[in-house]
Structure formats: structure tokens, C-alpha cells
Scaffold this active site. Structure first.
Site, PDB file in Angstrom:
ATOM      1  N   ASN A  12       0.905  -0.964   0.007  1.00  0.00           N
ATOM      2  CA  ASN A  12       0.094   0.169   0.212  1.00  0.00           C
ATOM      3  C   ASN A  12       1.050   1.066  -0.040  1.00  0.00           C
ATOM      4  OD1 ASN A  12      -1.768   2.217   0.619  1.00  0.00           O
ATOM      5  ND2 ASN A  12      -2.366   1.184   2.676  1.00  0.00           N
ATOM      6  N   TRP A  13       0.999   1.862  -1.112  1.00  0.00           N
ATOM      7  CA  TRP A  13       1.933   3.104  -1.194  1.00  0.00           C
ATOM      8  C   TRP A  13       1.118   4.235  -0.690  1.00  0.00           C
ATOM      9  CZ3 TRP A  13       4.002   3.023  -7.155  1.00  0.00           C
ATOM     10  CH2 TRP A  13       4.522   1.770  -7.497  1.00  0.00           C
ATOM     11  N   LYS A  14      -0.042   4.238  -0.183  1.00  0.00           N
ATOM     12  CA  LYS A  14      -0.570   5.391   0.308  1.00  0.00           C
ATOM     13  C   LYS A  14      -0.574   6.675  -0.321  1.00  0.00           C
ATOM     14  CE  LYS A  14       0.009   3.214   4.733  1.00  0.00           C
ATOM     15  NZ  LYS A  14       0.028   3.081   6.128  1.00  0.00           N
ATOM     16  N   HIS A  99      -9.505   0.919   4.956  1.00  0.00           N
ATOM     17  CA  HIS A  99      -8.075   1.087   5.622  1.00  0.00           C
ATOM     18  C   HIS A  99      -8.412   2.119   7.047  1.00  0.00           C
ATOM     19  CE1 HIS A  99      -4.180   2.349   6.339  1.00  0.00           C
ATOM     20  NE2 HIS A  99      -3.785   1.232   5.897  1.00  0.00           N
ATOM     21  N   GLU A 101      -6.678   4.274   8.041  1.00  0.00           N
ATOM     22  CA  GLU A 101      -6.693   5.651   7.755  1.00  0.00           C
ATOM     23  C   GLU A 101      -7.950   6.401   7.067  1.00  0.00           C
ATOM     24  OE1 GLU A 101      -2.576   5.472   5.611  1.00  0.00           O
ATOM     25  OE2 GLU A 101      -2.053   4.660   7.460  1.00  0.00           O
ATOM     26  N   GLU A 169      -5.154  -5.263  10.594  1.00  0.00           N
ATOM     27  CA  GLU A 169      -3.828  -4.338  10.716  1.00  0.00           C
ATOM     28  C   GLU A 169      -4.188  -3.652  11.876  1.00  0.00           C
ATOM     29  OE1 GLU A 169      -2.011  -2.823   6.460  1.00  0.00           O
ATOM     30  OE2 GLU A 169      -3.869  -1.656   6.988  1.00  0.00           O
ATOM     31  N   GLY A 175       2.821   2.143  10.763  1.00  0.00           N
ATOM     32  CA  GLY A 175       3.631   2.945  10.887  1.00  0.00           C
ATOM     33  C   GLY A 175       4.482   3.238  12.147  1.00  0.00           C
ATOM     34  N   SER A 213       3.667  -2.353  10.458  1.00  0.00           N
ATOM     35  CA  SER A 213       5.308  -2.508  10.514  1.00  0.00           C
ATOM     36  C   SER A 213       5.808  -3.505  10.263  1.00  0.00           C
ATOM     37  CB  SER A 213       5.356  -2.150  12.172  1.00  0.00           C
ATOM     38  OG  SER A 213       5.031  -0.866  12.148  1.00  0.00           O
ATOM     39  N   GLY A 234       2.859  -1.279   4.210  1.00  0.00           N
ATOM     40  CA  GLY A 234       2.990   0.154   3.817  1.00  0.00           C
ATOM     41  C   GLY A 234       4.579   0.748   3.425  1.00  0.00           C
ATOM     42  N   GLY A 235       5.123   1.324   4.637  1.00  0.00           N
ATOM     43  CA  GLY A 235       6.289   2.153   4.306  1.00  0.00           C
ATOM     44  C   GLY A 235       7.400   1.182   3.708  1.00  0.00           C
TER      45      GLY A 235
HETATM   46  P1  13P Z   1       3.129   0.257   7.655  1.00  0.00           P
HETATM   47  O1  13P Z   1       3.609  -1.019   6.982  1.00  0.00           O
HETATM   48  O2  13P Z   1       3.893   1.490   7.158  1.00  0.00           O
HETATM   49  O3  13P Z   1       3.084   0.121   9.125  1.00  0.00           O
HETATM   50  O4  13P Z   1       1.751   0.621   7.135  1.00  0.00           O
HETATM   51  C1  13P Z   1       0.873  -0.559   7.059  1.00  0.00           C
HETATM   52  C2  13P Z   1      -0.214  -0.363   6.445  1.00  0.00           C
HETATM   53  O5  13P Z   1      -1.027   0.550   6.862  1.00  0.00           O
HETATM   54  C3  13P Z   1      -0.542  -1.056   5.100  1.00  0.00           C
HETATM   55  O6  13P Z   1      -1.882  -0.983   4.692  1.00  0.00           O
END
Ligand code: 13P
Length: 251
Positions: A12-14, A99, A101, A169, A175, A213, A234-235
């Protein structure tokens, strides 16, 4: 993990990635994937502006492309929104819905998420339905109850393993560099699968991803757990080497 469930490593590149960056990352991943057959599927979910570009770049490769959100309706007066049909038309085969967010920053409820998951099915996309408890809920000992309510509220009736993936998640793990213990992840996934059986015939065949994470250092432990069928990253999905290291931790 049951042999029938092919692991899925999703990125997920956000809100990250200009055209040049997205193209470069995609090219690196395709070069790695092209080295030979792998025991996992790989999905990247770039910002909507890149779905078409990256789908075109990835044509002919096994790399799957997804959106990060969609509207419940197919079209209409919803300024700024995108339908599942539009994502499909742009080359996506999946879409993340619910998600944390989106749930937190855009006020999405289980009902909203369910509508989006139904839209994904209508458009022929796989819905990656996200659920997860907050730290407050965890500290109050409510994790499994929260997950159960989210599954029952967000996963449409009569879903099929072919068009639904669940991503667990924990909100507090996203994050932050923190993850639940392997025992806690295992307990959550087992409970999610048990609850999913109330929504679908083939819960045993449905993939349940862990997200929050996930890094190359903890991937083997997390992905080695019984009911964990992949990761939503994510990251670490923004660096081809890290994302690849996570994927290959699966074996
Ligand atoms: P991180 O891997 O950066 O913690 O993000 C997880 C995420 O929200 C994937 O959708």
C-alpha cells in the site's frame, strides 16, 4: 498455512509516488518477479493517479495492481471520488477498502466499508477489506470482539474467497515500528477466520493478511504463522529491496 491459500504480498503505497518514482519501483519489482516462479502473488496499490500508468507498465508480468479506495456507486455526482469500475477500467484487479486511515480520517464505518466491498465485487475486483483494533481497545481487552464486529459489519454476505481478502492491521501498529506478539497475531487471525465462516462458505480458502510495521526483519516470523496468508505492507513497500525481502521470507 493451508496449501490452497496462495500467499499474497500487497504493498500500500498510500499517498506516495510521482510518475517517475512509481515507474522505477514497478520496473524493479518486475525485474525481480521475472527471475522465476514464486510461491506468492504480489500486488501493489499505488495512488489512483498511477493505477493506469503502472498497469500499462506491468502488462504481461504477474505483478497485480490495485486501488486504495473506491466509492460504493458505479458513477454519479461524487466529486473527487472514484468507482470500482473506474479502477478496473484503469487496469486494477483489486482495491483496498476500509483502511484504518480511511476509517479514522474520513469517518468510514463498517457499513460504508461493506458498500465498497460490494462495489468491488460488482466491478470484478478483489476487495482487500481492512480491520484492526485501536490501542485503547486492545488495552481494554476488546481486540477479538472488535475484530469480530468489524468482520461481520464489513464483509458482505455470501462473499467468496476469490473476491475477498481480509487484512488485519492493528491501528497502533501502523507506521509505528511496533507489532503484536506472534501469539497475539495468531489468535487474531484464527478468530477472524472463525468469524468469516459466518459470512462465507469457503472461509478456509480466504486469505487473511497481517499489516502494521511489517519489515524484512520480522517478516519470516509473522508470515510463518498458521493463519497468516501474506502481508499488507506500507512503508517498506516503497523500497523494492525491502518489499522483495518481505515477500521472499515466505519461502
Ligand atoms: P506500515 O507498514 O507502514 O506500518 O503500514 C501498514 C499499512 O497501513 C498498510 O496498509
Amino acid at each position: 498455512m493451508a496449501a490452497a491459500r496462495r500467499p499474497l504480498i500487497a504493498g500500500n503505497w498510500k499517498m506516495n509516488g510521482l510518475v517517475s518514482e512509481g515507474r522505477a519501483l514497478t520496473a524493479e519489482l518486475m525485474a525481480l518477479l521475472n527471475r522465476g516462479a514464486r510461491p506468492f502473488e504480489m500486488l501493489v496499490c499505488p495512488p489512483a493517479t498511477l493505477v493506469s500508468t503502472i498497469s500499462t507498465a506491468a502488462r504481461g508480468s504477474v505483478l497485480l495492481i490495485g486501488g486504495q479506495d473506491c466509492h460504493a456507486d458505479a458513477k454519479g455526482a461524487f466529486t473527487g471520488d472514484l468507482s470500482a469500475e473506474m479502477l478496473k477500467d484503469a487496469g486494477a484487479s483489486a482495491v483496498i477498502v476500509g483502511h484504518s486511515e480511511r476509517r479514522t480520517l474520513h469517518g468510514e464505518t463498517d457499513q460504508t466499508v461493506r458498500g465498497k466491498a460490494m462495489a468491488a465485487k460488482r466491478a470484478g475486483l478483489t476487495a482487500v477489506i481492512c480491520i484492526g483494533e485501536t490501542l485503547e481497545q486492545r488495552d481494554a481487552g476488546k481486540t477479538l470482539a472488535v475484530l469480530e464486529a468489524q468482520v461481520l459489519g464489513s464483509v458482505p454476505e455470501a462473499s467468496r474467497a476469490a473476491n475477498v481478502v481480509v487484512a488485519y492491521e492493528p491501528v497502533w501498529a501502523i507506521g509505528t515500528g511496533r507489532t503484536p506478539s506472534p501469539d497475539d497475531v495468531a489468535a487474531a487471525h484464527t478468530h477472524i477466520r472463525k468469524t468469516l465462516a459466518q459470512r462465507m462458505d469457503n472461509a478456509d480458502a480466504t486469505r487473511i493478511l497481517y499489516g502494521g510495521s511489517v519489515k524484512p526483519e520480522n517478516a519470516a516470523t509473522l508470515l510463518g504463522l498458521e493463519d497468516v496468508d501474506g502481508a499488507l505492507v506500507g512503508g517498506a513497500s516503497l523500497k523494492a529491496a525491502d518489499f522483495w525481502a518481505i515477500a521472499t521470507a515466505i519461502g
